[in-house]
Design a protein around this motif. Sequence first.
Motif, PDB file in Angstrom:
ATOM      1  N   GLY A 145       0.818  -1.209   0.000  1.00 47.91           N
ATOM      2  CA  GLY A 145       0.000   0.000   0.000  1.00 47.91           C
ATOM      3  C   GLY A 145       0.852   1.259   0.000  1.00 47.91           C
ATOM      4  N   GLY A 151      -0.263   4.511   0.488  1.00 47.47           N
ATOM      5  CA  GLY A 151      -0.941   5.680   1.049  1.00 47.47           C
ATOM      6  C   GLY A 151      -0.002   6.491   1.929  1.00 47.47           C
ATOM      7  N   PHE A 152      -0.600   7.340   2.761  1.00 50.39           N
ATOM      8  CA  PHE A 152       0.219   8.190   3.638  1.00 50.39           C
ATOM      9  C   PHE A 152       1.181   7.339   4.467  1.00 50.39           C
ATOM     10  CE2 PHE A 152      -3.439  10.974   2.917  1.00 50.39           C
ATOM     11  CZ  PHE A 152      -2.808  12.176   2.653  1.00 50.39           C
ATOM     12  N   GLY A 153       0.671   6.267   5.047  1.00 56.54           N
ATOM     13  CA  GLY A 153       1.510   5.430   5.909  1.00 56.54           C
ATOM     14  C   GLY A 153       2.588   4.707   5.130  1.00 56.54           C
ATOM     15  N   GLU A 175       1.362  -1.712  -4.706  1.00 59.07           N
ATOM     16  CA  GLU A 175       0.106  -0.955  -4.693  1.00 59.07           C
ATOM     17  C   GLU A 175      -0.882  -1.600  -5.663  1.00 59.07           C
ATOM     18  OE1 GLU A 175      -1.456   1.688  -3.080  1.00 59.07           O
ATOM     19  OE2 GLU A 175      -3.014   1.017  -4.445  1.00 59.07           O
ATOM     20  N   LYS A 176      -2.105  -1.845  -5.181  1.00 52.82           N
ATOM     21  CA  LYS A 176      -3.070  -2.544  -6.043  1.00 52.82           C
ATOM     22  C   LYS A 176      -3.739  -1.620  -7.061  1.00 52.82           C
ATOM     23  CE  LYS A 176      -7.080  -2.284  -2.939  1.00 52.82           C
ATOM     24  NZ  LYS A 176      -8.042  -3.048  -2.160  1.00 52.82           N
ATOM     25  N   GLY A 201      -4.988   3.536  -5.225  1.00 50.92           N
ATOM     26  CA  GLY A 201      -4.112   4.015  -6.289  1.00 50.92           C
ATOM     27  C   GLY A 201      -2.798   4.446  -5.682  1.00 50.92           C
ATOM     28  N   GLY A 205      -2.704   6.331  -2.393  1.00 52.63           N
ATOM     29  CA  GLY A 205      -3.767   5.922  -1.458  1.00 52.63           C
ATOM     30  C   GLY A 205      -4.781   7.023  -1.222  1.00 52.63           C
ATOM     31  N   GLY A 206      -5.079   7.270   0.039  1.00 56.68           N
ATOM     32  CA  GLY A 206      -6.098   8.248   0.405  1.00 56.68           C
ATOM     33  C   GLY A 206      -5.787   9.658  -0.068  1.00 56.68           C
ATOM     34  N   TYR A 223      -8.636  12.525  -0.615  1.00 57.25           N
ATOM     35  CA  TYR A 223      -8.934  13.185   0.652  1.00 57.25           C
ATOM     36  C   TYR A 223      -9.216  14.671   0.452  1.00 57.25           C
ATOM     37  CZ  TYR A 223      -4.531  15.562   2.032  1.00 57.25           C
ATOM     38  OH  TYR A 223      -3.485  16.413   2.153  1.00 57.25           O
ATOM     39  N   ALA A 224      -9.732  15.295   1.531  1.00 58.10           N
ATOM     40  CA  ALA A 224     -10.269  16.652   1.399  1.00 58.10           C
ATOM     41  C   ALA A 224      -9.220  17.744   1.615  1.00 58.10           C
ATOM     42  CB  ALA A 224     -11.423  16.844   2.381  1.00 58.10           C
ATOM     43  N   THR A 267      -7.628  18.732   4.194  1.00 58.67           N
ATOM     44  CA  THR A 267      -7.606  19.492   5.439  1.00 58.67           C
ATOM     45  C   THR A 267      -6.625  18.790   6.368  1.00 58.67           C
ATOM     46  OG1 THR A 267      -9.405  18.194   6.421  1.00 58.67           O
ATOM     47  CG2 THR A 267     -10.018  20.176   5.194  1.00 58.67           C
TER      48      THR A 267
HETATM   49  C1  LIG Z   1     -13.127  11.033   0.981  1.00 56.96           C
HETATM   50  C2  LIG Z   1     -12.045  11.135   2.040  1.00 56.96           C
HETATM   51  C3  LIG Z   1     -11.681  12.384   2.533  1.00 56.96           C
HETATM   52  C4  LIG Z   1     -10.675  12.483   3.499  1.00 56.96           C
HETATM   53  N1  LIG Z   1     -10.287  13.739   3.947  1.00 56.96           N
HETATM   54  C5  LIG Z   1      -9.260  13.858   4.822  1.00 56.96           C
HETATM   55  C6  LIG Z   1      -8.783  15.151   5.208  1.00 56.96           C
HETATM   56  O1  LIG Z   1      -9.244  16.187   4.766  1.00 56.96           O
HETATM   57  N2  LIG Z   1      -7.772  15.201   6.114  1.00 56.96           N
HETATM   58  C7  LIG Z   1      -7.192  14.070   6.624  1.00 56.96           C
HETATM   59  O2  LIG Z   1      -6.254  14.196   7.419  1.00 56.96           O
HETATM   60  N3  LIG Z   1      -7.623  12.833   6.264  1.00 56.96           N
HETATM   61  C8  LIG Z   1      -8.626  12.711   5.374  1.00 56.96           C
HETATM   62  N4  LIG Z   1      -9.058  11.466   4.993  1.00 56.96           N
HETATM   63  C9  LIG Z   1      -8.463  10.286   5.639  1.00 56.96           C
HETATM   64  C10 LIG Z   1      -7.107   9.934   5.023  1.00 56.96           C
HETATM   65  O3  LIG Z   1      -7.195   9.886   3.617  1.00 56.96           O
HETATM   66  C11 LIG Z   1      -6.696   8.561   5.584  1.00 56.96           C
HETATM   67  O4  LIG Z   1      -6.629   8.649   6.986  1.00 56.96           O
HETATM   68  C12 LIG Z   1      -5.343   8.126   5.054  1.00 56.96           C
HETATM   69  O5  LIG Z   1      -5.360   8.026   3.649  1.00 56.96           O
HETATM   70  C13 LIG Z   1      -4.966   6.774   5.671  1.00 56.96           C
HETATM   71  O6  LIG Z   1      -3.654   6.473   5.255  1.00 56.96           O
HETATM   72  P1  LIG Z   1      -3.145   4.992   5.189  1.00 56.96           P
HETATM   73  O7  LIG Z   1      -1.720   5.024   4.718  1.00 56.96           O
HETATM   74  O8  LIG Z   1      -3.439   4.320   6.489  1.00 56.96           O
HETATM   75  O9  LIG Z   1      -4.066   4.254   4.121  1.00 56.96           O
HETATM   76  P2  LIG Z   1      -4.453   4.666   2.646  1.00 56.96           P
HETATM   77  O10 LIG Z   1      -4.051   6.074   2.311  1.00 56.96           O
HETATM   78  O11 LIG Z   1      -5.880   4.268   2.470  1.00 56.96           O
HETATM   79  O12 LIG Z   1      -3.531   3.713   1.750  1.00 56.96           O
HETATM   80  C14 LIG Z   1      -3.721   2.347   1.664  1.00 56.96           C
HETATM   81  C15 LIG Z   1      -3.228   1.913   0.278  1.00 56.96           C
HETATM   82  O13 LIG Z   1      -3.071   0.491   0.291  1.00 56.96           O
HETATM   83  C16 LIG Z   1      -3.537   0.001  -0.938  1.00 56.96           C
HETATM   84  N5  LIG Z   1      -3.881  -1.410  -0.705  1.00 56.96           N
HETATM   85  C17 LIG Z   1      -4.837  -1.892   0.120  1.00 56.96           C
HETATM   86  N6  LIG Z   1      -4.829  -3.223   0.086  1.00 56.96           N
HETATM   87  C18 LIG Z   1      -3.835  -3.593  -0.761  1.00 56.96           C
HETATM   88  C19 LIG Z   1      -3.327  -4.840  -1.191  1.00 56.96           C
HETATM   89  N7  LIG Z   1      -3.837  -5.997  -0.758  1.00 56.96           N
HETATM   90  N8  LIG Z   1      -2.288  -4.860  -2.079  1.00 56.96           N
HETATM   91  C20 LIG Z   1      -1.757  -3.686  -2.528  1.00 56.96           C
HETATM   92  N9  LIG Z   1      -2.206  -2.466  -2.150  1.00 56.96           N
HETATM   93  C21 LIG Z   1      -3.225  -2.432  -1.268  1.00 56.96           C
HETATM   94  C22 LIG Z   1      -4.714   0.875  -1.291  1.00 56.96           C
HETATM   95  O14 LIG Z   1      -4.978   0.838  -2.680  1.00 56.96           O
HETATM   96  C23 LIG Z   1      -4.200   2.247  -0.849  1.00 56.96           C
HETATM   97  O15 LIG Z   1      -3.506   2.910  -1.880  1.00 56.96           O
HETATM   98  C24 LIG Z   1     -10.047  11.319   4.013  1.00 56.96           C
HETATM   99  C25 LIG Z   1     -10.413  10.056   3.500  1.00 56.96           C
HETATM  100  C26 LIG Z   1     -11.402   9.971   2.521  1.00 56.96           C
HETATM  101  C27 LIG Z   1     -11.767   8.602   1.968  1.00 56.96           C
END
Ligand SMILES: Cc1cc2nc3c(=O)[nH]c(=O)nc-3n(C[C@H](O)[C@H](O)[C@H](O)COP(=O)(O)OP(=O)(O)OC[C@H]3O[C@@H](n4cnc5c(N)ncnc54)[C@H](O)[C@@H]3O)c2cc1C
Length: 144
Positions: free
Chosen positions: A13, A15-17, A36-37, A83, A86-87, A91-92, A94
């Motif tokens: 994945g 995303g941010f993390g 990344e899927k 993508g 990720g998020g 995301y918005a 903010t």
């Molecule tokens: C509509 C919306 C608005 C938001 N607005 C805000 C905001 O304004 N401010 C804020 O701070 N936060 C906001 N958030 C929350 C923020 O986007 C999430 O907290 C953050 O993206 C989480 O990060 P993450 O790294 O944990 O996971 P993600 O960013 O979700 O990343 C996970 C990634 O893993 C990939 N993945 C999952 N499973 C697999 C697999 N089996 N194999 C390969 N890849 C995989 C996914 O495709 C994705 O790219 C919003 C979220 C949404 C949905």
Amino acid sequence: MDLKDHYDFVIIGSGFGGSVSALRLAEKGYSVLVIEKGKHFRDTDYPETNWNLRKWLWIPALKCFGIQKLTFLRHASILSGVGVGGGSLVYANTLPKPKAAFFNRGSWAGLADWETELEPHYKTAWQMLGATVNPKLAKVIWPY
Ligand SMILES: Cc1cc2nc3c(=O)[nH]c(=O)nc-3n(C[C@H](O)[C@H](O)[C@H](O)COP(=O)(O)OP(=O)(O)OC[C@H]3O[C@@H](n4cnc5c(N)ncnc54)[C@H](O)[C@@H]3O)c2cc1C
């Protein structure tokens, strides 16, 4: 191929993390593979409207390979991004810091002075994400 022979770390994945972890590990000299899927979206790939379901929603079974995943569970519905990025793709934009009460309750309360401990990391994240004040906000909460 055994990934262990080629990479020190494999991150699932982007995303941010995942992406920040990969960056930090690479900066320390480790070899890192990020899997990344979802797709890689260029500026021109985003849908102009959510009605463009194929580019907006992530439902591979229906040939929708967009940026937004909806997961419906019994007691919760989850929105998430799919993508490269990720998020961050959906995301918005903010970047609020929780109020003091958040740091002082829950299972983490009392383990550390989290507000002070995390302060420099909020600053780093804001700087790296290019945070800036929204001039249209009535009440300015950052920088404080
Ligand atoms: C509509 C919306 C608005 C938001 N607005 C805000 C905001 O304004 N401010 C804020 O701070 N936060 C906001 N958030 C929350 C923020 O986007 C999430 O907290 C953050 O993206 C989480 O990060 P993450 O790294 O944990 O996971 P993600 O960013 O979700 O990343 C996970 C990634 O893993 C990939 N993945 C999952 N499973 C697999 C697999 N089996 N194999 C390969 N890849 C995989 C996914 O495709 C994705 O790219 C919003 C979220 C949404 C949905």
